[in-house]
Motif scaffolding. Structure first.
Motif, PDB file in Angstrom:
ATOM      1  N   LYS A 487       0.817  -1.216   0.000  1.00  0.00           N
ATOM      2  CA  LYS A 487       0.000   0.000   0.000  1.00  0.00           C
ATOM      3  C   LYS A 487       0.852   1.269   0.000  1.00  0.00           C
ATOM      4  O   LYS A 487       0.546   2.226  -0.721  1.00  0.00           O
ATOM      5  CB  LYS A 487      -0.923   0.021   1.217  1.00  0.00           C
ATOM      6  CG  LYS A 487      -2.115  -0.897   1.125  1.00  0.00           C
ATOM      7  CD  LYS A 487      -2.946  -0.822   2.400  1.00  0.00           C
ATOM      8  CE  LYS A 487      -3.494   0.574   2.616  1.00  0.00           C
ATOM      9  NZ  LYS A 487      -4.394   0.623   3.816  1.00  0.00           N
ATOM     10  N   TYR A 488       1.909   1.274   0.809  1.00  0.00           N
ATOM     11  CA  TYR A 488       2.639   2.522   1.039  1.00  0.00           C
ATOM     12  C   TYR A 488       4.012   2.560   0.369  1.00  0.00           C
ATOM     13  O   TYR A 488       4.820   3.437   0.654  1.00  0.00           O
ATOM     14  CB  TYR A 488       2.764   2.765   2.542  1.00  0.00           C
ATOM     15  CG  TYR A 488       1.408   2.907   3.206  1.00  0.00           C
ATOM     16  CD1 TYR A 488       0.571   3.967   2.869  1.00  0.00           C
ATOM     17  CD2 TYR A 488       0.952   1.963   4.115  1.00  0.00           C
ATOM     18  CE1 TYR A 488      -0.686   4.094   3.445  1.00  0.00           C
ATOM     19  CE2 TYR A 488      -0.297   2.076   4.696  1.00  0.00           C
ATOM     20  CZ  TYR A 488      -1.115   3.141   4.357  1.00  0.00           C
ATOM     21  OH  TYR A 488      -2.372   3.262   4.919  1.00  0.00           O
ATOM     22  N   GLN A 489       4.239   1.623  -0.533  1.00  0.00           N
ATOM     23  CA  GLN A 489       5.509   1.624  -1.264  1.00  0.00           C
ATOM     24  C   GLN A 489       5.670   2.886  -2.099  1.00  0.00           C
ATOM     25  O   GLN A 489       6.757   3.459  -2.177  1.00  0.00           O
ATOM     26  CB  GLN A 489       5.599   0.399  -2.173  1.00  0.00           C
ATOM     27  CG  GLN A 489       6.788   0.386  -3.115  1.00  0.00           C
ATOM     28  CD  GLN A 489       8.115   0.243  -2.400  1.00  0.00           C
ATOM     29  OE1 GLN A 489       8.209  -0.445  -1.383  1.00  0.00           O
ATOM     30  NE2 GLN A 489       9.150   0.902  -2.901  1.00  0.00           N
ATOM     31  N   CYS A 490       4.602   3.354  -2.705  1.00  0.00           N
ATOM     32  CA  CYS A 490       4.689   4.552  -3.541  1.00  0.00           C
ATOM     33  C   CYS A 490       5.086   5.752  -2.684  1.00  0.00           C
ATOM     34  O   CYS A 490       5.983   6.519  -3.061  1.00  0.00           O
ATOM     35  CB  CYS A 490       3.349   4.810  -4.219  1.00  0.00           C
ATOM     36  SG  CYS A 490       3.365   6.236  -5.342  1.00  0.00           S
ATOM     37  N   PHE A 491       4.434   5.918  -1.537  1.00  0.00           N
ATOM     38  CA  PHE A 491       4.767   7.029  -0.644  1.00  0.00           C
ATOM     39  C   PHE A 491       6.209   6.921  -0.163  1.00  0.00           C
ATOM     40  O   PHE A 491       6.968   7.904  -0.198  1.00  0.00           O
ATOM     41  CB  PHE A 491       3.810   7.030   0.558  1.00  0.00           C
ATOM     42  CG  PHE A 491       4.202   8.014   1.621  1.00  0.00           C
ATOM     43  CD1 PHE A 491       3.775   9.326   1.550  1.00  0.00           C
ATOM     44  CD2 PHE A 491       5.022   7.638   2.675  1.00  0.00           C
ATOM     45  CE1 PHE A 491       4.160  10.249   2.522  1.00  0.00           C
ATOM     46  CE2 PHE A 491       5.409   8.543   3.648  1.00  0.00           C
ATOM     47  CZ  PHE A 491       4.977   9.860   3.569  1.00  0.00           C
ATOM     48  N   LYS A 492       6.606   5.736   0.289  1.00  0.00           N
ATOM     49  CA  LYS A 492       7.948   5.578   0.854  1.00  0.00           C
ATOM     50  C   LYS A 492       9.031   5.719  -0.212  1.00  0.00           C
ATOM     51  O   LYS A 492      10.142   6.184   0.077  1.00  0.00           O
ATOM     52  CB  LYS A 492       8.061   4.234   1.563  1.00  0.00           C
ATOM     53  CG  LYS A 492       7.218   4.174   2.841  1.00  0.00           C
ATOM     54  CD  LYS A 492       7.421   2.880   3.598  1.00  0.00           C
ATOM     55  CE  LYS A 492       6.653   2.888   4.920  1.00  0.00           C
ATOM     56  NZ  LYS A 492       6.837   1.644   5.702  1.00  0.00           N
ATOM     57  N   SER A 493       8.731   5.333  -1.434  1.00  0.00           N
ATOM     58  CA  SER A 493       9.694   5.527  -2.525  1.00  0.00           C
ATOM     59  C   SER A 493       9.987   7.010  -2.721  1.00  0.00           C
ATOM     60  O   SER A 493      11.144   7.422  -2.855  1.00  0.00           O
ATOM     61  CB  SER A 493       9.151   4.938  -3.831  1.00  0.00           C
ATOM     62  OG  SER A 493       8.997   3.553  -3.741  1.00  0.00           O
ATOM     63  N   ALA A 494       8.908   7.800  -2.720  1.00  0.00           N
ATOM     64  CA  ALA A 494       9.074   9.243  -2.893  1.00  0.00           C
ATOM     65  C   ALA A 494       9.754   9.860  -1.670  1.00  0.00           C
ATOM     66  O   ALA A 494      10.601  10.757  -1.812  1.00  0.00           O
ATOM     67  CB  ALA A 494       7.721   9.899  -3.136  1.00  0.00           C
ATOM     68  N   TRP A 495       9.409   9.382  -0.475  1.00  0.00           N
ATOM     69  CA  TRP A 495       9.967   9.948   0.744  1.00  0.00           C
ATOM     70  C   TRP A 495      11.470   9.681   0.855  1.00  0.00           C
ATOM     71  O   TRP A 495      12.247  10.587   1.148  1.00  0.00           O
ATOM     72  CB  TRP A 495       9.225   9.394   1.957  1.00  0.00           C
ATOM     73  CG  TRP A 495       9.754   9.889   3.274  1.00  0.00           C
ATOM     74  CD1 TRP A 495      10.418   9.177   4.221  1.00  0.00           C
ATOM     75  CD2 TRP A 495       9.677  11.225   3.774  1.00  0.00           C
ATOM     76  NE1 TRP A 495      10.756   9.970   5.281  1.00  0.00           N
ATOM     77  CE2 TRP A 495      10.311  11.247   5.033  1.00  0.00           C
ATOM     78  CE3 TRP A 495       9.130  12.423   3.272  1.00  0.00           C
ATOM     79  CZ2 TRP A 495      10.414  12.396   5.810  1.00  0.00           C
ATOM     80  CZ3 TRP A 495       9.236  13.573   4.036  1.00  0.00           C
ATOM     81  CH2 TRP A 495       9.872  13.560   5.285  1.00  0.00           C
ATOM     82  N   TYR A 497      13.523   9.059  -1.528  1.00  0.00           N
ATOM     83  CA  TYR A 497      14.182   9.803  -2.597  1.00  0.00           C
ATOM     84  C   TYR A 497      14.394  11.258  -2.182  1.00  0.00           C
ATOM     85  O   TYR A 497      15.481  11.823  -2.358  1.00  0.00           O
ATOM     86  CB  TYR A 497      13.340   9.742  -3.871  1.00  0.00           C
ATOM     87  CG  TYR A 497      14.010  10.347  -5.094  1.00  0.00           C
ATOM     88  CD1 TYR A 497      14.735   9.544  -5.971  1.00  0.00           C
ATOM     89  CD2 TYR A 497      13.907  11.708  -5.367  1.00  0.00           C
ATOM     90  CE1 TYR A 497      15.343  10.088  -7.100  1.00  0.00           C
ATOM     91  CE2 TYR A 497      14.513  12.267  -6.486  1.00  0.00           C
ATOM     92  CZ  TYR A 497      15.236  11.445  -7.352  1.00  0.00           C
ATOM     93  OH  TYR A 497      15.837  11.992  -8.455  1.00  0.00           O
ATOM     94  N   GLU A 498      13.376  11.869  -1.596  1.00  0.00           N
ATOM     95  CA  GLU A 498      13.473  13.270  -1.194  1.00  0.00           C
ATOM     96  C   GLU A 498      14.401  13.466   0.003  1.00  0.00           C
ATOM     97  O   GLU A 498      15.148  14.434   0.063  1.00  0.00           O
ATOM     98  CB  GLU A 498      12.077  13.826  -0.876  1.00  0.00           C
ATOM     99  CG  GLU A 498      11.220  14.053  -2.098  1.00  0.00           C
ATOM    100  CD  GLU A 498      11.881  15.023  -3.079  1.00  0.00           C
ATOM    101  OE1 GLU A 498      12.321  16.109  -2.644  1.00  0.00           O
ATOM    102  OE2 GLU A 498      11.981  14.691  -4.263  1.00  0.00           O
ATOM    103  N   VAL A 499      14.346  12.563   0.959  1.00  0.00           N
ATOM    104  CA  VAL A 499      15.236  12.659   2.105  1.00  0.00           C
ATOM    105  C   VAL A 499      16.690  12.608   1.643  1.00  0.00           C
ATOM    106  O   VAL A 499      17.536  13.394   2.090  1.00  0.00           O
ATOM    107  CB  VAL A 499      14.952  11.529   3.121  1.00  0.00           C
ATOM    108  CG1 VAL A 499      16.086  11.419   4.141  1.00  0.00           C
ATOM    109  CG2 VAL A 499      13.637  11.784   3.838  1.00  0.00           C
ATOM    110  N   PHE A 504      19.320  15.525   2.484  1.00  0.00           N
ATOM    111  CA  PHE A 504      20.760  15.378   2.720  1.00  0.00           C
ATOM    112  C   PHE A 504      21.610  15.891   1.561  1.00  0.00           C
ATOM    113  O   PHE A 504      22.851  15.843   1.629  1.00  0.00           O
ATOM    114  CB  PHE A 504      21.100  13.912   2.986  1.00  0.00           C
ATOM    115  CG  PHE A 504      20.515  13.376   4.264  1.00  0.00           C
ATOM    116  CD1 PHE A 504      20.460  14.158   5.404  1.00  0.00           C
ATOM    117  CD2 PHE A 504      20.010  12.088   4.322  1.00  0.00           C
ATOM    118  CE1 PHE A 504      19.926  13.670   6.583  1.00  0.00           C
ATOM    119  CE2 PHE A 504      19.472  11.584   5.499  1.00  0.00           C
ATOM    120  CZ  PHE A 504      19.427  12.383   6.641  1.00  0.00           C
ATOM    121  N   SER A 505      20.969  16.350   0.498  1.00  0.00           N
ATOM    122  CA  SER A 505      21.639  16.999  -0.645  1.00  0.00           C
ATOM    123  C   SER A 505      22.575  16.075  -1.416  1.00  0.00           C
ATOM    124  O   SER A 505      23.561  16.537  -2.014  1.00  0.00           O
ATOM    125  CB  SER A 505      22.420  18.242  -0.176  1.00  0.00           C
ATOM    126  OG  SER A 505      21.553  19.164   0.431  1.00  0.00           O
TER     127      SER A 505
END
Length: 618
Positions: A487-495, A497-499, A504-505
């Motif tokens: 269910k939350y793979q899409c959210f965690k993939s984006a999260w 990636y952004e983190v 952390f740049s």
């Protein structure tokens, strides 16, 4: 004068007799023999000096002494051999939020080199399984009954006591270290639990245990221990490097030396759990700060420590940046995101008079859920109905404000100070959610490639929920991937990636990140780093004091070496030279004596040397 017979010393065929004048010629060696004897004695002296130099060079330069090499490492067999008298043991109890675990470690006697660390391994039983035991719940559950703390931990220590030889108990250090669960308790409740452990454990167990061996460690300490453990398993603390291996120039903290050290590059650590995210990496160069306030904050995030047993030796001095971000774990971030959706949707509906998300027929569209997935969030009074649109790029854009980034330089999540990373010469390992998110469903664990990962995540998000469930039921995903992951793979993939890239740049072109569950097929716990750091002074008992003195000062080492060894060598050659000169003087005396006698006046000399069976060199 009479003749001297030697018939009792030689066979009959060698029978001859010598006059007193002929005897010196037999006893005095030839020049060739003198040179041979001198050469042999010189070689013996040089061999002795070589042995001494090897021993001293080892303690001075840190290179391993080959004669001690058999004591330096634990073999796989040794990990189970409790009858080995050279093995030492140590215990670490990890008192976490959900439970407590005891880890049993072992190591051989130190090899005597002050520049080498102990060879600590997790002990294994006869079936080659790690000696570890876990109990539930966490020790923080005893906040209202602290007197039960020692009873709570008794099963773990009894288990460990059965695996450590009894005669080794009194020299086996025991550390009880509490983490996140205990950190959230009031200090008075923490201290009550710890005091019960300090009081009762020595009564029932004979381990090496003192008051300082039980404590609640900070998130910073836990992060440093994790960093130590991973780099230790990777072999990054062994500074002997081969051609082609990655090295880094290090300005040792607190050192007076002007020149930088060149040593193996250590690996940074990224770890994302359900609640928090953590980053830890070595800062090899002296850092500068944009303001006094930033410097004050940095003091709490930079850890400077010496892993070596001798404070005067800087080979294992490290400066490590560690920062933990509560609320930035995968599940906590999703919860913050959902709370924001509920709050913002309710405010908008009230302002515009709409009813978006209040029913299944009018759901709120969520780009962070797979396409067409229906979901419900919030309490019954604030129930919000969602339907996924599976837009990875839009989800990333929506999540960026949740990183709490600022425009300040050298900052990361929530504007927290972060020293510069040399991305061109660095390496990182990503654990927990960084690995699960990339491997469980996308099957991309291992070497990280940002563009390939983003493409795979985009494809997953856009896939119909019905299709994803069919794939899941067919077993196409990792065996431990569950419905929550789906269910939350899409959210965690984006999260994640952004983190990584915004928080952390890390550049999207960064190629030196490896996501992993194990290191060298071993699960690396922070407890390994903890016992390595806390037992760092134990090698002192196995290191000769001469080695430590030599390591403190090059001048004192040289002076000691000259007085103890070069002085011996000088005396040796003076004695040797005196012997040679004395023998040469005897030879000259013999020649002068021989010249005083003519063959006619000493016919017995010719007779005494006339035996062809025993030629004598002149």
């Amino acid at each position: 004068m009479g003749r001297i017979g030697f018939s009792c010393l030689f066979p009959a065929s060698w029978h001859f007799s010598l006059s007193p004048q002929a005897l010196p010629r037999l006893l005095i060696p030839s020049l060739r023999q003198l040179l041979f004897i001198s050469l042999v004695l010189c070689l013996i002296g040089l061999f002795y000096m070589l042995l001494i130099a090897m021993k001293t060079h080892t303690s001075w330069t840190g290179e391993e002494n080959p004669f001690h090499r058999h004591l330096a490492r634990v073999t796989d067999l040794d990990e189970t051999d409790t009858s080995n008298p050279n093995l030492n043991y140590g215990l670490v109890v990890d008192c976490g939020s959900s439970g407590s675990r005891v880890f049993v470690y072992c190591w051989p006697r130190h090899n005597g080199n002050p520049r080498e660390l102990l060879d600590i391994r997790q002990m294994r039983d006869q079936n080659r399984k790690p000696v570890v035991m876990k109990i539930k719940p966490g020790i923080a559950e005893l906040a209202k009954t602290p007197e039960k703390a020692s009873d709570y931990i008794d099963p773990l220590l009894s288990f460990a006591a059965k695996h450590v030889p009894k005669h080794k108990h009194q020299e086996t250090p025991l550390y009880i270290l509490c983490t996140a669960g205990m950190r959230i308790l009031p200090e008075s409740q923490q201290e009550a639990i710890l005091e019960d452990l300090r009081t009762d454990i020595p009564v029932h167990f004979n381990f090496l245990f003192s008051d300082s061996h039980v404590e609640v460690i900070s998130g910073k300490q836990e992060g440093v221990y994790a960093w130590i453990g991973i780099n230790y398993v990777l072999g990054r603390f062994n500074h002997e490097h081969k051609d082609g291996e990655a090295v880094v120039e290090v300005h040792v903290p607190g050192s007076d030396q002007q020149e930088a050290l060149m040593r193996k590059r250590t690996a940074g650590v990224l770890d994302m759990g359900g609640v928090s995210t953590q980053i830890a990496y070595e800062v090899p160069n002296t850092v500068s700060f944009a303001s006094p306030q930033q410097e004050e904050v940095a003091k709490n995030l930079l850890a400077e420590f010496n892993l070596g047993c001798d404070a005067h030796v800087t080979d294992h001095v490290y400066r490590v940046y560690v920062s933990t971000f509560l609320g930035f774990g995968g599940n906590a971030a999703r919860q913050r995101y959902e709370e924001s959706l509920i709050r913002n949707t309710a405010a908008r509906n009230k302002l515009l008079g709409e009813h978006v998300g209040e029913t299944v027929e009018s759901p709120l569209l969520d780009p962070c859920l797979p396409s067409d997935l229906q979901d419900e969030i919030g309490p019954p009074t604030q129930r919000l109905h969602l339907r996924g649109t599976g837009d990875f790029d839009e989800c990333r854009q929506i999540l960026q404000p949740f990183l709490n980034r600022t425009n300040d330089t050298q900052t990361s999540l929530s504007g927290i100070y972060q020293p510069a990373i040399d991305y061109s010469n660095s390496q990182f390992y990503g654990f927990s959610e960084f690995y699960y998110c990339m491997e469980d469903v996308l099957r991309m664990g291992g070497d990280y490639n940002a563009s390939k990962y983003a493409q795979a995540a985009k494809g997953y998000c856009a896939t119909q929920w019905k299709t994803l469930k069919e794939r899941f039921d067919s077993g196409l995903y990792a065996s431990h991937a569950d419905f929550h992951r789906l269910k939350y793979q899409c959210f965690k993939s984006a999260w994640t990636y952004e983190v990584l890239h915004t928080g952390f740049s890390f550049p999207t072109t960064y190629k030196n990140l490896k996501t992993a569950l194990l290191v060298y097929d071993k699960e690396v716990q922070w407890t390994l780093g903890a016992i390595l750091y806390r037992t760092r002074f134990l090698p002192l008992r196995d290191i000769p004091q001469e080695s430590l003195k030599g390591a403190h000062s090059h001048w004192r080492h040289n002076f000691s070496f000259v007085n103890n060894h070069y002085l011996f060598l000088v005396c040796f050659f003076i004695v040797l030279l005196s012997i040679i000169l004395y023998l040469l003087r005897l030879r000259r005396i013999h020649r002068r004596v021989a010249q005083r006698y003519t063959p006619s006046s000493v016919p017995w000399l010719e007779e005494g040397l006339g035996s062809p069976s025993l030629p004598v060199d002149l």
